[in-house]
Motif scaffolding. Structure first.
Motif, PDB file in Angstrom:
ATOM      1  N   ALA A 223      54.504  10.038 -21.613  1.00  0.00           N
ATOM      2  CA  ALA A 223      54.496  11.333 -22.290  1.00  0.00           C
ATOM      3  C   ALA A 223      55.919  11.895 -22.388  1.00  0.00           C
ATOM      4  N   GLN A 224      56.078  12.864 -23.254  1.00  0.00           N
ATOM      5  CA  GLN A 224      57.335  13.600 -23.345  1.00  0.00           C
ATOM      6  C   GLN A 224      57.474  14.497 -22.100  1.00  0.00           C
ATOM      7  N   GLN A 225      58.702  14.960 -21.862  1.00  0.00           N
ATOM      8  CA  GLN A 225      58.968  15.763 -20.665  1.00  0.00           C
ATOM      9  C   GLN A 225      58.090  17.017 -20.614  1.00  0.00           C
ATOM     10  N   SER A 226      57.832  17.579 -21.761  1.00  0.00           N
ATOM     11  CA  SER A 226      57.013  18.804 -21.797  1.00  0.00           C
ATOM     12  C   SER A 226      55.573  18.548 -21.361  1.00  0.00           C
ATOM     13  N   HIS A 227      55.156  17.271 -21.390  1.00  0.00           N
ATOM     14  CA  HIS A 227      53.788  16.908 -20.998  1.00  0.00           C
ATOM     15  C   HIS A 227      53.737  16.130 -19.679  1.00  0.00           C
ATOM     16  N   GLY A 228      54.878  16.002 -18.991  1.00  0.00           N
ATOM     17  CA  GLY A 228      54.870  15.315 -17.695  1.00  0.00           C
ATOM     18  C   GLY A 228      55.798  14.127 -17.613  1.00  0.00           C
ATOM     19  N   GLY A 229      56.406  13.734 -18.719  1.00  0.00           N
ATOM     20  CA  GLY A 229      57.345  12.617 -18.693  1.00  0.00           C
ATOM     21  C   GLY A 229      56.705  11.318 -18.236  1.00  0.00           C
ATOM     22  N   THR A 230      57.428  10.596 -17.371  1.00  0.00           N
ATOM     23  CA  THR A 230      56.906   9.310 -16.898  1.00  0.00           C
ATOM     24  C   THR A 230      55.791   9.470 -15.871  1.00  0.00           C
ATOM     25  N   GLY A 231      55.461  10.707 -15.539  1.00  0.00           N
ATOM     26  CA  GLY A 231      54.329  10.960 -14.639  1.00  0.00           C
ATOM     27  C   GLY A 231      53.049  11.235 -15.398  1.00  0.00           C
ATOM     28  N   ALA A 232      53.014  10.936 -16.701  1.00  0.00           N
ATOM     29  CA  ALA A 232      51.809  11.149 -17.510  1.00  0.00           C
ATOM     30  C   ALA A 232      51.803  10.140 -18.657  1.00  0.00           C
ATOM     31  N   LEU A 233      50.631   9.923 -19.215  1.00  0.00           N
ATOM     32  CA  LEU A 233      50.468   8.945 -20.298  1.00  0.00           C
ATOM     33  C   LEU A 233      49.701   9.561 -21.460  1.00  0.00           C
ATOM     34  N   TYR A 234      50.206   9.308 -22.663  1.00  0.00           N
ATOM     35  CA  TYR A 234      49.407   9.541 -23.865  1.00  0.00           C
ATOM     36  C   TYR A 234      48.509   8.311 -24.046  1.00  0.00           C
ATOM     37  N   VAL A 235      47.240   8.540 -24.256  1.00  0.00           N
ATOM     38  CA  VAL A 235      46.291   7.431 -24.472  1.00  0.00           C
ATOM     39  C   VAL A 235      45.630   7.647 -25.830  1.00  0.00           C
ATOM     40  N   LEU A 236      45.818   6.680 -26.720  1.00  0.00           N
ATOM     41  CA  LEU A 236      45.238   6.756 -28.059  1.00  0.00           C
ATOM     42  C   LEU A 236      43.950   5.941 -28.090  1.00  0.00           C
ATOM     43  N   LEU A 237      42.849   6.618 -28.421  1.00  0.00           N
ATOM     44  CA  LEU A 237      41.530   5.988 -28.383  1.00  0.00           C
ATOM     45  C   LEU A 237      41.084   5.534 -29.771  1.00  0.00           C
ATOM     46  N   LYS A 238      40.194   4.558 -29.781  1.00  0.00           N
ATOM     47  CA  LYS A 238      39.588   4.119 -31.030  1.00  0.00           C
ATOM     48  C   LYS A 238      38.499   5.103 -31.417  1.00  0.00           C
ATOM     49  N   ARG A 239      38.297   5.214 -32.707  1.00  0.00           N
ATOM     50  CA  ARG A 239      37.251   6.104 -33.203  1.00  0.00           C
ATOM     51  C   ARG A 239      36.046   5.278 -33.631  1.00  0.00           C
ATOM     52  N   ARG A 240      34.888   5.829 -33.406  1.00  0.00           N
ATOM     53  CA  ARG A 240      33.651   5.155 -33.809  1.00  0.00           C
ATOM     54  C   ARG A 240      33.290   5.551 -35.235  1.00  0.00           C
TER      55      ARG A 240
END
Length: 209
Positions: free
Chosen positions: A186-203
């Motif tokens: 994630a970006q620093q505003s969202h936690g940096g390397t202590g957080a992950l953006y996870v992109l999910l598949k859509r049904r």
């Protein structure tokens, strides 16, 4: 006196001169049987080999015959084991194999709207593992696209915290991997390397896309 004659010495590799004369005489007097062609061909072959032997110098070795090239057989295809049926490739931070360039850049820069967040702070590994699995399954079932998972950076900042290292492995486990397109820090505003953006598949129509 001893009239025993010593046997005629043959030249190495062929017939003596007298033997050659005798063979010529026998060959002229011999009538081949009907249907069999013995004589000229066999004699010529024997004489040819003998003349070659006589013409060679004693120290000269016979030239080795060139072996006939054997036909080259096609190489067998390597038996490369196929990946397990239906098993997707493992994801790593920033892997965007199933994502177009525009959306990959948006995910990296934190430009996608975050629709849900899971904070794993204060949980044990067992608690965090179960919470992550339920979060991914429920988010995908709800049709969410981008979610945030906060792992924390851990106390040992150089090697990273336990949850920070384990979450990517858990995201690649069966039950989670087939629901995920990509993940990235994630970006620093969202936690940096202590957080992950996870992109999910859509049904769509009951299928993940």
């Amino acid at each position: 006196m001893n009239d025993r004659r010593k046997p005629k010495a043959k030249r190495p590799g062929g017939l003596s001169a007298e033997d050659r004369d005798l063979w010529r005489h026998v060959n002229r007097e011999t009538v081949p049987l009907k249907g069999r062609d013995f004589g000229a061909g066999a004699f010529a072959e024997m004489m040819r080999g003998d003349e070659e032997a006589l013409s060679r110098k004693p120290s000269e070795k016979p030239k080795p015959r060139k072996p006939h090239p054997s036909p080259q057989l096609p190489l067998r295809a390597q038996n490369t084991p196929a990946p397990p049926h239906g098993r997707a490739e493992l994801l790593a931070h920033g892997s965007t194999a199933g994502l177009d360039r525009r959306n990959a850049e948006r995910l990296k820069r934190g430009k996608m709207a975050i629709e849900a967040t899971l904070d794993l702070h204060g949980m044990t590994q067992a608690q965090a593992h179960g919470a992550l699995n339920r979060f991914i399954q429920r988010s995908e079932a709800a049709g969410l696209r981008c979610v945030l998972v906060i792992t924390g950076k851990g106390i040992a900042k150089e090697s990273g915290g336990v949850l920070r290292n384990q979450v990517p492995n858990w995201l690649n486990e069966p039950g989670n991997r087939e629901r995920i397109i990509a993940f990235n820090y994630a970006q620093q505003s969202h936690g940096g390397t202590g957080a992950l953006y996870v992109l999910l598949k859509r049904r769509r129509d009951g299928k993940r896309k």
